[in-house]
Design a protein around this motif. Structure first.
Motif, PDB file in Angstrom:
ATOM      1  N   PHE A 525       0.844  -1.204   0.000  1.00  0.00           N
ATOM      2  CA  PHE A 525       0.000   0.000   0.000  1.00  0.00           C
ATOM      3  C   PHE A 525       0.878   1.253   0.000  1.00  0.00           C
ATOM      4  CE2 PHE A 525      -3.914  -2.269   0.719  1.00  0.00           C
ATOM      5  CZ  PHE A 525      -4.915  -1.368   0.375  1.00  0.00           C
ATOM      6  N   ASP A 526       1.936   1.223   0.824  1.00  0.00           N
ATOM      7  CA  ASP A 526       2.853   2.374   0.886  1.00  0.00           C
ATOM      8  C   ASP A 526       3.485   2.625  -0.480  1.00  0.00           C
ATOM      9  OD1 ASP A 526       2.333   2.677   3.545  1.00  0.00           O
ATOM     10  OD2 ASP A 526       4.257   1.890   4.257  1.00  0.00           O
ATOM     11  N   ALA A 527       3.955   1.531  -1.114  1.00  0.00           N
ATOM     12  CA  ALA A 527       4.618   1.665  -2.407  1.00  0.00           C
ATOM     13  C   ALA A 527       3.675   2.285  -3.436  1.00  0.00           C
ATOM     14  CB  ALA A 527       5.108   0.295  -2.892  1.00  0.00           C
ATOM     15  N   VAL A 528       2.427   1.810  -3.443  1.00  0.00           N
ATOM     16  CA  VAL A 528       1.457   2.325  -4.415  1.00  0.00           C
ATOM     17  C   VAL A 528       1.126   3.789  -4.117  1.00  0.00           C
ATOM     18  CG1 VAL A 528      -0.919   2.080  -5.263  1.00  0.00           C
ATOM     19  CG2 VAL A 528       0.536   0.047  -4.988  1.00  0.00           C
ATOM     20  N   ALA A 529       0.996   4.113  -2.820  1.00  0.00           N
ATOM     21  CA  ALA A 529       0.732   5.514  -2.454  1.00  0.00           C
ATOM     22  C   ALA A 529       1.862   6.417  -2.955  1.00  0.00           C
ATOM     23  CB  ALA A 529       0.573   5.644  -0.945  1.00  0.00           C
ATOM     24  N   ALA A 530       3.098   5.931  -2.829  1.00  0.00           N
ATOM     25  CA  ALA A 530       4.237   6.729  -3.291  1.00  0.00           C
ATOM     26  C   ALA A 530       4.218   6.850  -4.811  1.00  0.00           C
ATOM     27  CB  ALA A 530       5.545   6.103  -2.813  1.00  0.00           C
ATOM     28  N   LEU A 531       4.001   5.741  -5.500  1.00  0.00           N
ATOM     29  CA  LEU A 531       3.985   5.758  -6.969  1.00  0.00           C
ATOM     30  C   LEU A 531       2.875   6.660  -7.496  1.00  0.00           C
ATOM     31  CD1 LEU A 531       4.667   1.973  -7.687  1.00  0.00           C
ATOM     32  CD2 LEU A 531       6.165   3.892  -8.299  1.00  0.00           C
ATOM     33  N   ALA A 532       1.733   6.652  -6.816  1.00  0.00           N
ATOM     34  CA  ALA A 532       0.612   7.477  -7.258  1.00  0.00           C
ATOM     35  C   ALA A 532       0.850   8.952  -6.944  1.00  0.00           C
ATOM     36  CB  ALA A 532      -0.682   7.000  -6.586  1.00  0.00           C
ATOM     37  N   GLY A 533       1.942   9.243  -6.229  1.00  0.00           N
ATOM     38  CA  GLY A 533       2.251  10.631  -5.902  1.00  0.00           C
ATOM     39  C   GLY A 533       1.518  11.140  -4.683  1.00  0.00           C
ATOM     40  N   VAL A 534       0.990  10.222  -3.872  1.00  0.00           N
ATOM     41  CA  VAL A 534       0.163  10.615  -2.738  1.00  0.00           C
ATOM     42  C   VAL A 534       0.996  10.946  -1.510  1.00  0.00           C
ATOM     43  CG1 VAL A 534      -1.626   9.793  -1.147  1.00  0.00           C
ATOM     44  CG2 VAL A 534      -1.785   9.265  -3.584  1.00  0.00           C
ATOM     45  N   LYS A 535       1.994  10.131  -1.222  1.00  0.00           N
ATOM     46  CA  LYS A 535       2.741  10.298   0.022  1.00  0.00           C
ATOM     47  C   LYS A 535       4.128   9.677  -0.135  1.00  0.00           C
ATOM     48  CE  LYS A 535       1.967  12.211   3.784  1.00  0.00           C
ATOM     49  NZ  LYS A 535       1.437  13.504   3.984  1.00  0.00           N
ATOM     50  N   GLN A 536       5.178  10.446   0.109  1.00  0.00           N
ATOM     51  CA  GLN A 536       6.539   9.920  -0.017  1.00  0.00           C
ATOM     52  C   GLN A 536       7.163   9.579   1.340  1.00  0.00           C
ATOM     53  OE1 GLN A 536       7.227   9.112  -3.013  1.00  0.00           O
ATOM     54  NE2 GLN A 536       5.431  10.226  -3.741  1.00  0.00           N
ATOM     55  N   SER A 537       6.758  10.328   2.365  1.00  0.00           N
ATOM     56  CA  SER A 537       7.245  10.060   3.716  1.00  0.00           C
ATOM     57  C   SER A 537       6.063  10.166   4.659  1.00  0.00           C
ATOM     58  CB  SER A 537       8.309  11.075   4.124  1.00  0.00           C
ATOM     59  OG  SER A 537       9.465  10.899   3.341  1.00  0.00           O
ATOM     60  N   ILE A 538       6.117   9.439   5.749  1.00  0.00           N
ATOM     61  CA  ILE A 538       4.995   9.472   6.686  1.00  0.00           C
ATOM     62  C   ILE A 538       5.490   9.789   8.092  1.00  0.00           C
ATOM     63  CG2 ILE A 538       3.551   7.881   5.357  1.00  0.00           C
ATOM     64  CD1 ILE A 538       4.359   5.704   7.420  1.00  0.00           C
ATOM     65  N   THR A 539       4.570  10.252   8.928  1.00  0.00           N
ATOM     66  CA  THR A 539       4.940  10.579  10.308  1.00  0.00           C
ATOM     67  C   THR A 539       4.222   9.686  11.305  1.00  0.00           C
ATOM     68  OG1 THR A 539       3.214  12.258  10.402  1.00  0.00           O
ATOM     69  CG2 THR A 539       5.414  12.993   9.761  1.00  0.00           C
ATOM     70  N   TYR A 540       3.238   8.917  10.867  1.00  0.00           N
ATOM     71  CA  TYR A 540       2.574   7.975  11.780  1.00  0.00           C
ATOM     72  C   TYR A 540       2.141   6.748  10.978  1.00  0.00           C
ATOM     73  CZ  TYR A 540      -1.696  10.236   9.987  1.00  0.00           C
ATOM     74  OH  TYR A 540      -2.665  10.758   9.190  1.00  0.00           O
ATOM     75  N   GLU A 541       1.905   5.661  11.696  1.00  0.00           N
ATOM     76  CA  GLU A 541       1.598   4.380  11.082  1.00  0.00           C
ATOM     77  C   GLU A 541       0.379   4.472  10.167  1.00  0.00           C
ATOM     78  OE1 GLU A 541       0.070   1.388  13.613  1.00  0.00           O
ATOM     79  OE2 GLU A 541       0.949  -0.250  12.490  1.00  0.00           O
ATOM     80  N   ALA A 542       0.472   3.861   9.003  1.00  0.00           N
ATOM     81  CA  ALA A 542      -0.655   3.744   8.070  1.00  0.00           C
ATOM     82  C   ALA A 542      -1.087   5.077   7.455  1.00  0.00           C
ATOM     83  CB  ALA A 542      -1.854   3.061   8.728  1.00  0.00           C
ATOM     84  N   GLU A 543      -0.270   6.116   7.588  1.00  0.00           N
ATOM     85  CA  GLU A 543      -0.642   7.433   7.055  1.00  0.00           C
ATOM     86  C   GLU A 543      -0.863   7.370   5.540  1.00  0.00           C
ATOM     87  OE1 GLU A 543       2.183  10.503   7.937  1.00  0.00           O
ATOM     88  OE2 GLU A 543       0.977  12.079   6.980  1.00  0.00           O
TER      89      GLU A 543
END
Ligand code: ZN
Ligand code: ZN
Ligand code: FE
Length: 677
Positions: A525-543
């Motif tokens: 999920f994290d990888a897809v969020a990054a690829l989609a341009g949604v989130k590159q770094s997070i500050t809390y779990e499951a962000e």
């Protein structure tokens, strides 16, 4: 190995939970003619603190933190009159004889009181209105409070608490006020107004920004709760929404004692609203959200704790300590499993202390001596270390339970189902697997108490596991690399990595240096969020996953879905490569992130049904259980349930303990008991 349960006769099977102020008591505190007008500790047999003030059993006033308050003649008369609403109401109190509130301001020196009673409550309202931060002692501990509509105050609270992006909960006076800031359906209203009074995760109202964006930045959801003690009702009167976040620093446990509050919260707040009703057990607010027409527990604590779950069989007494995050302990004895309140994230001494106290408290109240202690298989978890010492000290066995098997067992236990003839789907962040890799995208065929890993997400490298968890762009680049796909500079994670990082990173991946192997759906999920341009770094779990979910939920119409590749192997390997390839292609083409998010959710739901259908053909059963932190995703949950039903499966989801690690201890206890007995 035969273990004997050492619980003594006369053992209680459950503790009453704290109950929100009832309508009768509320009417009294609002009636100027009533003796309890504006009295912050009004309660009766239908409401008031319970679990948080019990010091021993049986539940009776001398065994509560109210033992220090002698009832006045009027309270004593109510208490002993069977016809009275306060007959045997253990926390019964009034302004004459009960606890009191006072305001302490640091500037006054020596943390002395500057106001008391109703004047203190009104002074706190003034402080909040003027942008100050106040520590407010409640039922299960201290809250840090500020005006939720004041950008500066919320920002200040965040920086002082060292809480970067994680949403803060908001308290409003009633449902009408809640509707002004969030979309609330009928089911959410019932949860908000329920006697447990949890924080309910609801969708923010888009149009008006009543609540400062700082409260839940970049997040479509908002945690809202209604007042649950008379003090809260008084504080919320004629006030804007108030941020009410746990009184702690960063990830430490919630502070619940006056002295500790001054020491540990002193640098965070401008004033304290104190009271002298001691809190025996710290208890955070509970959190729930709605999905697929049901409520999903995210955190089970105040209002629910302690929770007793009937087990299928009597067995030896086992203490289970949960995992590393969202720890809660479980004490199984006879045919009952008692789940503790939320303790917090392990990783500091304070939380470890809290684990110690919580376990001791349950063992003492229920008079149970565990015959075994259960913990996670992960060698590095602090909770596992604690359990090892506990086992050695007492000369009892330590049973280490595989993380995702424990999730599945907890789901079955809360439904009173046997560990038999079912398919357990556990999609999670990370957990230690039997083969030393990091699991998290697992399908188990459960039969006669045994788990067979029947399918899993194909492994991918997780370079520098902790850094990858904080930086989804790293996972995105790792999966691209593993799939043999180019690091196209039009992809957001490629742009997020500095030039130097990219070269170093590629060498690390080529050499598989410091790369764990994982089958984690959470990381995918994290990888897809990054690829989609949604989130590159997070500050809390499951962000990142939460953002992806919100985007997907907002996408309209049938947008189709990507397709995982199922490789016929034993266990079945679920190939994510075609999905990552399609996501990258869409992203390069400039497809909106919401479309990518929707297609990915559809792909995951479809894949679950496809795998389960294959496993059903192998006679794994007709029942599918969905568990693990990924299933806090309401949209994924709903899509998966619908598709599974259409394919003729029976579906089990969590209703009593969380799908996340907060429910882990229950499964650990059940499994350890089966193996130890
Ligand atoms: Zn009441
Ligand atoms: Zn009284
Ligand atoms: Fe987990």
């Amino acid at each position: 190995m035969i273990l004997e349960s050492l619980s003594l006769p006369g053992t209680a099977t459950s503790l009453p939970a704290d109950v929100a102020t009832c309508d009768d008591c509320l009417a009294e505190i609002r009636d100027p003619g009533n003796h309890r007008y504006r009295y912050p500790f009004t309660n009766c047999t239908n409401c008031g603190p319970r679990f948080t003030m019990i010091t021993g059993l049986p539940y009776d006033r001398p065994q509560t933190t109210m033992r220090g308050f002698a009832m006045c003649p009027q309270c004593a008369a109510e208490y002993s009159d069977p016809a009275d609403r306060r007959f045997h109401a253990q926390p019964n109190a009034c302004p004459t004889c009960g606890p009191a509130v006072w305001l302490a301001v640091r500037a006054a020196g020596k943390n002395g009181a500057v106001a008391s009673g109703d004047a203190a409550v009104r002074a706190v309202q003034d402080l909040l209105r003027s942008g100050k931060i106040v520590a407010i002692k409640g039922v299960g501990g201290f809250h840090l409070a500020c005006d939720a509509t004041n950008v500066r105050a919320v920002g200040l609270l965040r920086s002082r608490k060292q809480r970067v992006g994680k949403p803060l909960a908001v308290m409003v006076r009633d449902v009408t006020a809640a509707r002004a800031i969030a979309e609330i359906d009928e089911q959410e209203r019932r949860l908000l107004e329920g006697r447990e009074r949890p924080i309910v995760l609801v969708r923010k109202r888009a149009a008006e920004a009543v609540v400062s964006a700082e409260v839940s930045p970049g997040n479509d959801f908002l945690g809202v709760m209604l007042p649950y003690s008379p003090l809260h009702h008084l504080l919320c009167e004629e006030m804007p929404p108030i941020v009410m976040t746990s009184g702690n620093l960063s990830e430490e446990p919630i502070v619940h004692e006056n002295d500790a509050a001054i020491q540990r919260l002193g640098s965070l707040v401008d004033a304290f609203l104190m009271h002298d009703r001691p809190i025996e057990v710290a208890c955070d607010d509970s959190v729930v959200r709605c999905a697929a027409g049901a409520s999903m527990p995210i955190r089970r604590s105040r209002g629910y704790a302690s929770m007793s779950i009937g087990l299928r069989e009597a067995g030896p007494a086992v203490l289970a300590v949960g995992g590393e995050l969202k720890a809660a302990v479980c004490l199984a004895h006879h045919d009952q499993a008692i789940m503790s309140q939320h303790i917090g994230d392990m990783g500091n001494l304070e939380t470890l202390d809290a684990l110690d106290r919580t376990a001791a408290h349950l063992m003492q109240l229920f008079r149970v001596e565990p015959a075994a202690v259960a913990a996670d298989m992960h060698p590095g978890y602090l909770s596992t270390g604690w359990a090892r010492r506990f086992a050695t000290d007492r000369g009892i066995p330590l049973v280490q339970v595989q993380h995702h098997e424990a999730h599945v067992a907890s789901l079955l236990a809360e439904h009173g189902r046997p560990l038999d003839e079912m398919i357990g789907v556990c999609f999670d962040g990370t957990g230690y697997g039997h083969d030393g890799t990091i699991w998290g995208g697992e399908f188990f065929a459960v039969s006669r108490g045994l788990f067979r890993r029947a399918a899993h997400i194909a492994v991918f490298p997780l370079p520098g596991a902790d850094a990858s968890i904080r930086h989804p762009w790293r996972v995105a680049l790792a999966v691209l690399h593993a799939a043999g796909l180019a690091w196209n500079s039009r992809l957001a994670p490629v742009r997020a990595a500095a030039e130097l990082d990219l070269r170093v990173f590629k060498r690390q991946l080529d050499a598989t240096l410091n790369c764990a192997q994982t089958s984690s759906m959470g990381r995918l999920f994290d990888a897809v969020a990054a690829l989609a341009g949604v989130k590159q770094s997070i500050t809390y779990e499951a962000e990142a996953a939460m953002h992806l979910e919100a985007l997907a939920a907002g996408a309209a119409g049938d947008l189709g879905g990507y397709a995982f590749a199922l490789e016929d192997a034993e266990p079945i390997r679920v190939g994510w490569q075609p999905v990552v390839q399609a996501v990258a292609a869409d992203a390069i083409e400039g497809m909106p992130p919401a479309v990518i998010a929707a297609r990915f959710h559809a792909a995951v739901a479809r894949m679950i049904v496809d795998v389960c259908t294959r496993l059903r053909a192998q006679r794994a059963g007709e029942t599918v259980g969905l568990t693990g932190g990924v299933f806090q995703n309401a949209l994924l949950m709903q899509m998966t349930i619908e598709e599974l039903h259409r394919a003729g499966f029976e579906v089990l989801v969590h209703q009593r303990v969380p799908a996340n690690d907060g429910g882990l201890a229950l499964g650990q206890a059940v499994l350890a008991r089966g193996w130890a007995g």
